[in-house]
Design a protein around this motif. Sequence first.
Motif, PDB file in Angstrom:
ATOM      1  N   LYS A   9      31.562  41.946  40.250  1.00  0.00           N
ATOM      2  CA  LYS A   9      32.451  42.496  39.227  1.00  0.00           C
ATOM      3  C   LYS A   9      33.734  41.678  39.098  1.00  0.00           C
ATOM      4  O   LYS A   9      34.207  41.419  37.993  1.00  0.00           O
ATOM      5  CB  LYS A   9      32.805  43.946  39.581  1.00  0.00           C
ATOM      6  N   LYS A  10      34.286  41.282  40.235  1.00  0.00           N
ATOM      7  CA  LYS A  10      35.569  40.587  40.240  1.00  0.00           C
ATOM      8  C   LYS A  10      35.452  39.125  39.808  1.00  0.00           C
ATOM      9  O   LYS A  10      36.413  38.540  39.307  1.00  0.00           O
ATOM     10  CB  LYS A  10      36.197  40.650  41.631  1.00  0.00           C
ATOM     11  N   PHE A  11      34.276  38.536  40.017  1.00  0.00           N
ATOM     12  CA  PHE A  11      34.094  37.116  39.731  1.00  0.00           C
ATOM     13  C   PHE A  11      32.871  36.926  38.824  1.00  0.00           C
ATOM     14  O   PHE A  11      31.845  36.372  39.237  1.00  0.00           O
ATOM     15  CB  PHE A  11      33.944  36.329  41.034  1.00  0.00           C
ATOM     16  N   PRO A  12      32.975  37.385  37.563  1.00  0.00           N
ATOM     17  CA  PRO A  12      31.832  37.308  36.642  1.00  0.00           C
ATOM     18  C   PRO A  12      31.414  35.880  36.317  1.00  0.00           C
ATOM     19  O   PRO A  12      30.305  35.662  35.811  1.00  0.00           O
ATOM     20  CB  PRO A  12      32.347  38.039  35.394  1.00  0.00           C
ATOM     21  N   GLN A  13      32.272  34.918  36.596  1.00  0.00           N
ATOM     22  CA  GLN A  13      31.912  33.518  36.373  1.00  0.00           C
ATOM     23  C   GLN A  13      30.853  33.045  37.360  1.00  0.00           C
ATOM     24  O   GLN A  13      30.288  31.956  37.222  1.00  0.00           O
ATOM     25  CB  GLN A  13      33.153  32.618  36.470  1.00  0.00           C
TER      26      GLN A  13
END
Length: 210
Positions: free
Chosen positions: A190-194
């Motif tokens: 969720k925090k790092f969708p990349q």
Amino acid sequence: MGLRIGDKAPNFEIETTQGKIDFHDWAKGSWVFFFSHPADYTPVCTTEMGRTAQLAPEFEKRNVKPLGLSTDTVDAHKGWINDVNDTQNTLLEFPIVADQERKVAELYDMIHPGESQTATVRSVFIIDPDQKIRLTMTYPMTVGRNFAEILRVIDALQTTDSQEVACPADWVPGDRVIIRPTVSEEDAQKKFPQGYETLRPYLRLTDINK
């Protein structure tokens, strides 16, 4: 026992080249690069003061206030600043503490008797806007500081404060960062969708610049 990372930076009131300051009030809302030098009118110190002045735009864009210190007088500091400006081709505009009685130097453990009984070593304290000490470094009298490292550390601290990441060895802005092991796999997605690369369950690298 000396000051440690995580300690609140002790407050003090003292004369500087820009008048008397209350350190906590002066620093309020900013990061601080607080550094000591052995003496005015000395060669290595002159280059360090000059480099700090030259980097004023870099410190400003990071919301960092430089503050120098030695055990010389205000008048000595002011006279020496002229030499700094002339020899280093700059304009020194940050305050320098005049710690004649060595009260602040002793409070911050800047005098190391093995080097000198009276002059401060080249101490560095990076202090955050909450007045917490985030980094300490100490250089000997004969070795000037690495200002690229000082700026790198400030960038790293500000990056890790803004996101749940850590910075790997030799990290510089633009490099990948490490997702902290305390972040669950579900939260990481969720925090790092990349996306991120998992080298080990505890070692996940991501590019926060995407």
